[in-house]
Design a protein around this motif. Structure first.
Motif, PDB file in Angstrom:
ATOM      1  N   UNK A  72       0.850  -1.195   0.000  1.00 56.10           N
ATOM      2  CA  UNK A  72       0.000   0.000   0.000  1.00 56.10           C
ATOM      3  C   UNK A  72       0.880   1.237   0.000  1.00 56.10           C
ATOM      4  N   UNK A  73       0.374   2.298  -0.646  1.00 61.15           N
ATOM      5  CA  UNK A  73       1.091   3.573  -0.648  1.00 61.15           C
ATOM      6  C   UNK A  73       1.183   4.147   0.758  1.00 61.15           C
ATOM      7  N   UNK A  74       2.347   4.703   1.104  1.00 62.07           N
ATOM      8  CA  UNK A  74       2.491   5.588   2.251  1.00 62.07           C
ATOM      9  C   UNK A  74       2.928   6.948   1.706  1.00 62.07           C
ATOM     10  N   UNK A  75       3.046   7.948   2.567  1.00 58.86           N
ATOM     11  CA  UNK A  75       3.248   9.303   2.081  1.00 58.86           C
ATOM     12  C   UNK A  75       4.680   9.721   1.844  1.00 58.86           C
ATOM     13  N   UNK A  76       5.567   8.791   1.502  1.00 57.52           N
ATOM     14  CA  UNK A  76       6.967   9.128   1.242  1.00 57.52           C
ATOM     15  C   UNK A  76       7.185   9.272  -0.259  1.00 57.52           C
ATOM     16  N   UNK A  77       7.798  10.380  -0.657  1.00 58.96           N
ATOM     17  CA  UNK A  77       7.991  10.677  -2.075  1.00 58.96           C
ATOM     18  C   UNK A  77       9.342  11.349  -2.276  1.00 58.96           C
ATOM     19  N   UNK A  78       9.797  11.364  -3.522  1.00 62.64           N
ATOM     20  CA  UNK A  78      11.118  11.910  -3.828  1.00 62.64           C
ATOM     21  C   UNK A  78      11.095  13.433  -3.677  1.00 62.64           C
ATOM     22  N   UNK A  79      12.198  13.986  -3.182  1.00 62.86           N
ATOM     23  CA  UNK A  79      12.333  15.444  -3.036  1.00 62.86           C
ATOM     24  C   UNK A  79      13.267  15.979  -4.113  1.00 62.86           C
ATOM     25  N   UNK A  80      13.427  17.300  -4.132  1.00 59.28           N
ATOM     26  CA  UNK A  80      14.273  17.916  -5.154  1.00 59.28           C
ATOM     27  C   UNK A  80      15.759  17.699  -4.879  1.00 59.28           C
ATOM     28  N   UNK A  81      16.137  17.569  -3.615  1.00 53.71           N
ATOM     29  CA  UNK A  81      17.547  17.383  -3.285  1.00 53.71           C
ATOM     30  C   UNK A  81      17.678  16.536  -2.023  1.00 53.71           C
ATOM     31  N   UNK A  82      18.855  15.981  -1.831  1.00 58.16           N
ATOM     32  CA  UNK A  82      19.116  15.151  -0.664  1.00 58.16           C
ATOM     33  C   UNK A  82      19.382  16.016   0.568  1.00 58.16           C
ATOM     34  N   UNK A  83      18.954  15.521   1.734  1.00 53.84           N
ATOM     35  CA  UNK A  83      19.074  16.258   2.984  1.00 53.84           C
ATOM     36  C   UNK A  83      19.619  15.327   4.061  1.00 53.84           C
ATOM     37  N   UNK A 107      25.085  14.659  -4.954  1.00 57.02           N
ATOM     38  CA  UNK A 107      23.685  14.231  -4.903  1.00 57.02           C
ATOM     39  C   UNK A 107      23.600  12.707  -4.877  1.00 57.02           C
ATOM     40  N   UNK A 108      24.163  12.127  -3.817  1.00 62.12           N
ATOM     41  CA  UNK A 108      24.142  10.673  -3.630  1.00 62.12           C
ATOM     42  C   UNK A 108      23.799  10.353  -2.184  1.00 62.12           C
ATOM     43  N   UNK A 109      23.167   9.189  -1.981  1.00 59.93           N
ATOM     44  CA  UNK A 109      22.922   8.746  -0.614  1.00 59.93           C
ATOM     45  C   UNK A 109      24.256   8.573   0.104  1.00 59.93           C
ATOM     46  N   UNK A 110      24.268   8.887   1.382  1.00 58.57           N
ATOM     47  CA  UNK A 110      25.500   8.744   2.156  1.00 58.57           C
ATOM     48  C   UNK A 110      25.152   8.625   3.630  1.00 58.57           C
ATOM     49  N   UNK A 185      24.405   8.171  13.775  1.00 63.39           N
ATOM     50  CA  UNK A 185      23.072   8.045  13.171  1.00 63.39           C
ATOM     51  C   UNK A 185      22.713   9.077  12.131  1.00 63.39           C
ATOM     52  N   UNK A 186      23.689   9.661  11.460  1.00 62.96           N
ATOM     53  CA  UNK A 186      23.419  10.699  10.467  1.00 62.96           C
ATOM     54  C   UNK A 186      23.435  10.088   9.070  1.00 62.96           C
ATOM     55  N   UNK A 187      22.421  10.424   8.273  1.00 66.42           N
ATOM     56  CA  UNK A 187      22.374   9.900   6.903  1.00 66.42           C
ATOM     57  C   UNK A 187      21.776  10.960   5.983  1.00 66.42           C
ATOM     58  N   UNK A 188      22.025  10.784   4.694  1.00 62.45           N
ATOM     59  CA  UNK A 188      21.530  11.717   3.674  1.00 62.45           C
ATOM     60  C   UNK A 188      20.702  10.952   2.657  1.00 62.45           C
ATOM     61  N   UNK A 189      19.482  11.453   2.392  1.00 55.96           N
ATOM     62  CA  UNK A 189      18.655  10.829   1.351  1.00 55.96           C
ATOM     63  C   UNK A 189      17.747  11.885   0.724  1.00 55.96           C
ATOM     64  N   UNK A 190      17.053  11.540  -0.384  1.00 57.36           N
ATOM     65  CA  UNK A 190      16.247  12.538  -1.094  1.00 57.36           C
ATOM     66  C   UNK A 190      14.761  12.465  -0.799  1.00 57.36           C
ATOM     67  N   UNK A 191      14.365  11.762   0.259  1.00 58.06           N
ATOM     68  CA  UNK A 191      12.945  11.501   0.473  1.00 58.06           C
ATOM     69  C   UNK A 191      12.310  12.538   1.381  1.00 58.06           C
ATOM     70  N   UNK A 192      11.027  12.827   1.119  1.00 57.41           N
ATOM     71  CA  UNK A 192      10.255  13.750   1.950  1.00 57.41           C
ATOM     72  C   UNK A 192       8.853  13.165   2.153  1.00 57.41           C
ATOM     73  N   UNK A 193       8.188  13.629   3.202  1.00 55.57           N
ATOM     74  CA  UNK A 193       6.834  13.162   3.509  1.00 55.57           C
ATOM     75  C   UNK A 193       5.802  14.094   2.892  1.00 55.57           C
ATOM     76  N   UNK A 194       4.725  13.512   2.415  1.00 56.06           N
ATOM     77  CA  UNK A 194       3.675  14.269   1.737  1.00 56.06           C
ATOM     78  C   UNK A 194       3.096  15.374   2.605  1.00 56.06           C
ATOM     79  N   UNK A 195       2.996  15.155   3.914  1.00 54.60           N
ATOM     80  CA  UNK A 195       2.381  16.156   4.798  1.00 54.60           C
ATOM     81  C   UNK A 195       3.372  17.206   5.284  1.00 54.60           C
ATOM     82  N   UNK A 196       4.610  17.167   4.789  1.00 55.76           N
ATOM     83  CA  UNK A 196       5.617  18.134   5.189  1.00 55.76           C
ATOM     84  C   UNK A 196       6.327  17.797   6.477  1.00 55.76           C
ATOM     85  N   UNK A 197       6.050  16.639   7.048  1.00 54.19           N
ATOM     86  CA  UNK A 197       6.692  16.234   8.294  1.00 54.19           C
ATOM     87  C   UNK A 197       8.194  16.088   8.097  1.00 54.19           C
ATOM     88  N   UNK A 198       8.938  16.354   9.169  1.00 49.25           N
ATOM     89  CA  UNK A 198      10.396  16.196   9.103  1.00 49.25           C
ATOM     90  C   UNK A 198      10.838  14.835   9.619  1.00 49.25           C
TER      91      UNK A 198
END
Length: 440
Positions: A72-83, A107-110, A185-198
């Motif tokens: 099932x879909x959850x609210x995680x979607x690709x963002x414009x840049x990795x954070x 612009x790579x996962x790390x 515990x620090x990581x970088x990825x390009x994903x964001x939540x649909x509701x704007x949650x951090x």
């Protein structure tokens, strides 16, 4: 104002399978939609697609979603840049201690590790190294085993914690003294939540996400312990919404012959019983012969359907048939769905005789009030019965009914004891309720 049968016309519309997950937050919607359409549906009916903040919430979904739901879909979607994020979602990235020349800004996962000088550096997440698990009391846990960053994260989570977050220079010194070249515990990825949650919580399946072209949205795979997978967004899948049900009320004006007729339409998504209910009634008292042209709704919309026959409930007689007191505590919307699924409707009271029979029945209730089929619409500031009834009988308690002041989301109940008059209560309260069934 209490509308009677000359000004109310009701449609009861059903046909969806919508399953509540036993939480006020999460709802599995048993319709298949693209990611964009699923997000629109959730925002219209609830709040948004589901955001998962921690492993406890993920476990809730895993435990409650049926095995028949593959994904099932959850609210995680690709963002414009990795954070960069801390693995513990509640921890902000206010303090940093990067080694000179890092992070590299590519612009790579790390993932981040700490060197022998306590400085942080960016690294491939698949590299194996020892790691430190977080403790809120400051007694962090050093693990000497060499693991990839994600396996290290999973190990810490198996201890009901996570990889360490470093929120100050003092805490950085503590972790630095424990060992050298450890994962933090620090990581970088390009994903964001649909509701704007951090929320930085992630629960990827092995070898996911793989970032193939167009795979910009995320499903939870319940046949694989709810693990996440990035997939293409146009594919149609079931989905999980979050947030309470919305009451959607609209005014519509149509022309019938040479007469303009104004309708008030109120729709509920009744997740606990798998149906959608829409009330349509006229606000024009001269329009006594209006017939409905709307049929069962499709795909979660309230628009009319030309492919289905109209479903209009005519006013029934004053005799309520068999009264059935349900000693379960449900919200008003859940109660009306229960009555319509198992009997006919929540009771409506159009005469003093019915009031007396109802009053006798509700004496056995286990709650101080009992739901009846009265609904308040805050837009027009009127009370109406959910099914048309003749007569203008009313039995409001003092300062209730037309004398009362109400907010949105108020429905009618009868006192179980005392004078057994009617009151308006928030529809989210959970009470016993009174259904009626056909005699015999």
């Amino acid at each position: 104002m209490l509308l009677n049968s000359k000004s109310i016309y009701l449609l009861f519309i059903s046909g969806f399978c919508v399953l509540s997950l036993g939480s006020s937050e999460f709802h599995l919607i048993n319709m298949t939609k693209s990611y964009a359409d699923a997000k629109s549906y959730c925002r219209e009916i609830h709040t948004d697609l589901a955001t998962i903040h921690n492993f406890s919430e993920m476990n809730e979904l895993i435990n409650l979603v049926s095995d028949n739901t593959a994904r099932a879909w959850i609210g995680l979607e690709i963002a414009d840049k990795r954070t960069w994020h801390w693995s513990l979602p509640a921890h902000p990235l206010d303090f940093t201690n990067w080694k000179e020349g890092t992070p590299q800004g590519n612009d790579q996962d790390a993932c981040a590790a700490m060197d022998e000088n306590g400085k942080w550096f960016e690294n491939d997440c698949n590299t194996k190294r020892s790691f430190v698990c977080h403790s809120d009391g400051g007694s962090h846990i050093y693990v000497a085993d060499s693991e990839s960053w994600r396996n290290a994260q999973n190990y810490c989570r198996s201890l009901s914690t996570d990889l360490v977050s470093i929120l100050s220079a003092e805490e950085n010194a503590v972790v630095s003294n424990m060992s050298q070249n450890v994962w933090v515990g620090l990581f970088k990825d390009p994903w964001k939540w649909s509701d704007g949650s951090n929320s930085s919580f992630r629960y990827w399946a092995n070898y996911q996400p793989n970032y193939l072209e167009g795979q910009d949205c995320v499903t939870a795979i319940f046949k694989n312990s709810g693990k996440w997978n990035d997939v293409k967004c146009p594919g149609k899948k079931k989905f999980i919404c979050q947030g309470a049900n919305k009451e959607l009320t609209t005014l519509q004006t149509t022309t019938q012959g040479s007469t303009k007729v104004t309708y008030l339409s109120t729709r509920y998504n009744i997740t606990s019983e798998g149906i959608i209910v829409t009330f349509h009634f006229t606000l024009d008292k001269n329009s006594t012969n209006v017939s409905s042209t709307a049929g069962p709704t499709t795909e979660g919309t309230s628009a009319s359907s030309s492919t289905s026959q109209p479903v209009t409930l005519a006013p029934h007689s004053n005799a309520p048939g068999n009264l059935v007191l349900i000693q379960q505590n449900l919200t008003w919307v859940e109660a009306i769905a229960y009555c319509r699924r198992n009997y006919i409707d929540l009771i409506h009271i159009s005469t003093e005789d019915i009031q007396m029979k109802v009053a006798e029945k509700v004496k056995n209730a286990t709650t101080p009030h009992v739901w009846i089929g009265l609904k308040y619409t805050c837009g027009s500031k009127i009370w109406f019965w959910t099914e048309s009834s003749s007569g203008c009988y009313q039995n409001w308690a003092p300062q209730q009914g037309h004398e009362g002041t109400y907010s949105c989301g108020v429905t009618g109940a009868i006192q179980a004891t005392g004078r057994q008059q009617w009151v308006g209560l928030p529809q989210s309260e959970k009470l016993n309720f009174l259904c009626y069934a056909c005699t015999g």
